[in-house]
Design a protein around this motif. Structure first.
Motif, PDB file in Angstrom:
ATOM      1  N   SER A  56       0.838  -1.211   0.000  1.00  0.00           N
ATOM      2  CA  SER A  56       0.000   0.000   0.000  1.00  0.00           C
ATOM      3  C   SER A  56       0.868   1.254   0.000  1.00  0.00           C
ATOM      4  N   LEU A  57       1.952   1.203   0.758  1.00  0.00           N
ATOM      5  CA  LEU A  57       2.845   2.366   0.796  1.00  0.00           C
ATOM      6  C   LEU A  57       3.489   2.574  -0.576  1.00  0.00           C
ATOM      7  N   ASP A  58       3.944   1.485  -1.164  1.00  0.00           N
ATOM      8  CA  ASP A  58       4.565   1.536  -2.490  1.00  0.00           C
ATOM      9  C   ASP A  58       3.596   2.173  -3.489  1.00  0.00           C
ATOM     10  N   LEU A  97       3.096   5.889  -2.959  1.00  0.00           N
ATOM     11  CA  LEU A  97       4.250   6.720  -3.328  1.00  0.00           C
ATOM     12  C   LEU A  97       4.521   6.731  -4.832  1.00  0.00           C
ATOM     13  N   ILE A 142      11.485   1.624   4.946  1.00  0.00           N
ATOM     14  CA  ILE A 142      10.756   0.908   5.998  1.00  0.00           C
ATOM     15  C   ILE A 142      11.674  -0.167   6.586  1.00  0.00           C
ATOM     16  N   VAL A 200      10.758   2.620  -2.218  1.00  0.00           N
ATOM     17  CA  VAL A 200      10.699   2.314  -0.781  1.00  0.00           C
ATOM     18  C   VAL A 200      11.943   1.507  -0.417  1.00  0.00           C
ATOM     19  N   SER A 204       4.327   4.796  11.563  1.00  0.00           N
ATOM     20  CA  SER A 204       4.713   4.151  10.291  1.00  0.00           C
ATOM     21  C   SER A 204       3.904   2.888  10.041  1.00  0.00           C
ATOM     22  N   VAL A 206      -0.474   3.519   6.490  1.00  0.00           N
ATOM     23  CA  VAL A 206      -0.098   4.400   5.372  1.00  0.00           C
ATOM     24  C   VAL A 206      -0.666   5.801   5.586  1.00  0.00           C
ATOM     25  N   PHE A 259       1.566   7.570   7.954  1.00  0.00           N
ATOM     26  CA  PHE A 259       2.961   7.712   7.527  1.00  0.00           C
ATOM     27  C   PHE A 259       3.097   8.736   6.394  1.00  0.00           C
ATOM     28  N   MET A 260       2.138   8.727   5.473  1.00  0.00           N
ATOM     29  CA  MET A 260       2.229   9.619   4.307  1.00  0.00           C
ATOM     30  C   MET A 260       2.351  11.102   4.678  1.00  0.00           C
TER      31      MET A 260
END
Ligand code: PEP
Length: 251
Positions: free
Chosen positions: A25-27, A30, A41, A60, A238, A241, A244-245
């Motif tokens: 999800s973070l990937d 971004l 991470i 990431v 963190s 998401v 963290f974003m």
């Protein structure tokens, strides 16, 4: 010039499946974004190989939260720096206050771990910081100076230049109490001056010094606006998401 970095420290959270979901999800969040910082991470060891294969590691960066103070051999349960590197991870947190306090990690042991991490081409994110009593009795400058000199100042300039420093006041970690922007700038400037005294201005100016301790989407902008604060090491915030974003986007 030094890099801005926002690094997550997942600690002992997330099953493998949950961790993969978070990393992906973070990937995705971004992807295609123009950022003013590198994003990293640091996950439990068991997640590393799968996370490295599931994200674009150019977007990431992935790191471990620790490594052993030996390279290989009869050390049941330990994970070495070459093993971490073999997963595709590029970073390793060393000297986190939880490792120092709960697992008896000393500056001498951390010097060995740093040596082994560098030998495996991992970037150490090296944590230093004082406990509340040391903040209150004013010895915190000495405390961080000793941590730096005993663990790191034996390295050559070339080696030291590969290390990221994370200043984490122990009283601010996971407590919801953050150092004020002025407190952070004061000690970060001191850390940079101490590095300059040992390695010169160029290395000091090029060293990324991250702040860690209850950093979140509401306080990150003010903390990162300081000239000597080059990003954050982020625990609790963190793990989602959405939390963290805003820290990543504070730059
Ligand atoms: C940390 O563990 O490095 C940390 C800074 O935690 P938190 O952000 O939860 O205070």
């Amino acid at each position: 010039m030094r890099k801005n970095i926002v690094a997550g420290n997942w600690k002992m959270n997330k099953t493998l499946q949950e961790g993969l979901e978070l990393a992906k999800s973070l990937d995705q969040a971004l992807a295609g974004k123009k950022l003013n910082c590198d994003v990293v991470i640091c996950t439990p060891f068991i997640h590393l190989a799968s996370v490295c294969q599931s994200v674009n590691t150019e977007v990431v960066g992935v790191g471990a939260e620790n490594c052993a103070d030996h390279t290989s051999g009869a050390y049941t349960g330990e994970i070495s720096a070459p093993m971490v590197a073999s997963t595709g991870a590029k970073y390793v947190i060393l000297g986190h206050s939880e490792r120092r306090a709960y697992y008896g990690e000393t500056n001498e042991m951390l010097k060995t771990k740093t040596t082994l991490a560098l030998a495996s081409n991992l970037t150490p994110i090296f944590c230093i910081g004082e406990v509340l009593e040391e903040r209150e009795n004013g010895t915190f400058f000495e405390v961080v100076k000793t941590q730096l000199s005993e663990a790191l100042f034996g390295f050559s300039a070339e080696e030291f230049a590969k290390i990221v420093i994370a200043y984490e006041p122990v009283w601010a970690i996971g407590t919801g109490k953050t150092a004020s922007a002025d407190q952070a700038q004061e000690i970060h400037a001191f850390i940079r001056k101490t590095i300059e005294e040992n390695y010169g201005k160029e290395i000091a100016d090029n060293t990324s010094i991250l702040y860690g301790g209850s950093c979140n989407g509401s306080n990150a902008k003010e903390l990162f606006a300081n000239p000597d604060v080059d990003g954050g090491l982020i625990g609790g915030a963190s793990l989602e998401v959405d939390k963290f974003m805003p820290i990543i986007e504070a730059f």
